[in-house]
Structures are given as structure tokens and as C-alpha cells.
Design a protein around this motif. Structure first.
Motif, PDB file in Angstrom:
ATOM      1  N   GLU A   1       0.695  -0.989   0.103  1.00 11.32           N
ATOM      2  CA  GLU A   1      -0.108  -0.072   0.008  1.00 11.32           C
ATOM      3  C   GLU A   1       1.173   1.304   0.047  1.00 11.32           C
ATOM      4  O   GLU A   1       0.062   2.070  -0.591  1.00 11.32           O
ATOM      5  N   LEU A   2       1.736   0.813   0.672  1.00 10.31           N
ATOM      6  CA  LEU A   2       2.671   2.182   1.099  1.00 10.31           C
ATOM      7  C   LEU A   2       3.360   3.172  -1.270  1.00 10.31           C
ATOM      8  O   LEU A   2       3.701   4.092  -1.396  1.00 10.31           O
ATOM      9  N   VAL A   3       3.985   1.974  -1.543  1.00  9.39           N
ATOM     10  CA  VAL A   3       4.460   1.870  -2.488  1.00  9.39           C
ATOM     11  C   VAL A   3       3.293   2.952  -3.724  1.00  9.39           C
ATOM     12  O   VAL A   3       3.407   3.652  -4.748  1.00  9.39           O
ATOM     13  N   LYS A   4       2.374   2.282  -3.372  1.00  8.62           N
ATOM     14  CA  LYS A   4       0.854   2.591  -4.457  1.00  8.62           C
ATOM     15  C   LYS A   4       0.507   4.061  -3.743  1.00  8.62           C
ATOM     16  O   LYS A   4       0.002   4.936  -4.780  1.00  8.62           O
ATOM     17  N   SER A   5       0.734   4.631  -3.014  1.00  3.35           N
ATOM     18  CA  SER A   5       0.139   5.620  -2.700  1.00  3.35           C
ATOM     19  C   SER A   5       1.187   6.316  -2.792  1.00  3.35           C
ATOM     20  O   SER A   5       0.869   7.646  -3.621  1.00  3.35           O
ATOM     21  N   LEU A   6       2.697   5.768  -2.774  1.00  5.41           N
ATOM     22  CA  LEU A   6       3.388   7.155  -3.462  1.00  5.41           C
ATOM     23  C   LEU A   6       3.467   7.190  -4.919  1.00  5.41           C
ATOM     24  O   LEU A   6       3.941   7.673  -5.578  1.00  5.41           O
ATOM     25  N   ILE A   7       3.244   6.323  -5.551  1.00  9.09           N
ATOM     26  CA  ILE A   7       3.009   6.555  -7.407  1.00  9.09           C
ATOM     27  C   ILE A   7       2.112   7.009  -7.381  1.00  9.09           C
ATOM     28  O   ILE A   7       2.148   8.281  -8.440  1.00  9.09           O
ATOM     29  N   SER A   8       0.616   7.408  -6.369  1.00  8.59           N
ATOM     30  CA  SER A   8      -0.409   7.823  -6.700  1.00  8.59           C
ATOM     31  C   SER A   8       0.173   9.214  -6.565  1.00  8.59           C
ATOM     32  O   SER A   8      -0.466  10.367  -7.302  1.00  8.59           O
ATOM     33  N   LEU A   9       0.473  10.073  -5.527  1.00  4.65           N
ATOM     34  CA  LEU A   9       1.084  11.393  -5.633  1.00  4.65           C
ATOM     35  C   LEU A   9       2.048  11.776  -5.988  1.00  4.65           C
ATOM     36  O   LEU A   9       1.312  13.000  -6.616  1.00  4.65           O
ATOM     37  N   GLY A  10       3.223  10.980  -6.437  1.00  4.56           N
ATOM     38  CA  GLY A  10       4.200  11.447  -7.110  1.00  4.56           C
ATOM     39  C   GLY A  10       3.499  11.581  -9.340  1.00  4.56           C
ATOM     40  O   GLY A  10       3.793  13.056  -9.429  1.00  4.56           O
TER      41      GLY A  10
END
Length: 75
Positions: A1-10
Motif C-alpha cells: 500500500e505504501l508504494v501504491k500511495s507514493l506512486i499515486s502522489l507522484g
């Protein structure tokens, strides 16, 4: 979930992610990576994130003087 959130934010901030894309050369200026060459094209970048080991990463440097280790170190 953390990686998905970082990608979404980016992505929401205009970050372009190139996944499953092998770099063939990294361009360096003033001690910083400024671009990436791939089989599909050349990209300039303010930041580059790499998911590879140091030996392979350094082998892609356009400026060989920027390498921390010479090739014999990795043999």
C-alpha cells in the motif's frame, strides 16, 4: 500500500514513472544524474530512482570519472 500511495502522489504532482524499462546509459552533469537513455528514448530528469545494485548502476554512467569503484572491484 505504501508504494501504491507514493506512486499515486507522484503522478498527481506530474512525476513520470518508467517501469519495466532498462536504462542503457545515465547522463551526468555537475555530479548529478540528469538523464536516462533507454531503448525507447532519452529522458531528462530532475531526479532518478534506480532499483539496481551499485555495480550495474555505475556501469551506466556516461562520465566514467563519476564511478566510486573501478570495474576490477566488482570482479
Amino acid at each position: 500500500e505504501l508504494v501504491k500511495s507514493l506512486i499515486s502522489l507522484g503522478k498527481s504532482e506530474g512525476v513520470e514513472f518508467l517501469t519495466d524499462t532498462a536504462a542503457t546509459e545515465l547522463f551526468i552533469a555537475d555530479g548529478k544524474i540528469t538523464g536516462v537513455k533507454t531503448k525507447s528514448g532519452t529522458y531528462t530528469a530532475q531526479y532518478v530512482i534506480s532499483n539496481t545494485d551499485t555495480a550495474h548502476l555505475e556501469s551506466l554512467f556516461s562520465d566514467k570519472e563519476m564511478r566510486m569503484f573501478d570495474e576490477s572491484y566488482w570482479e
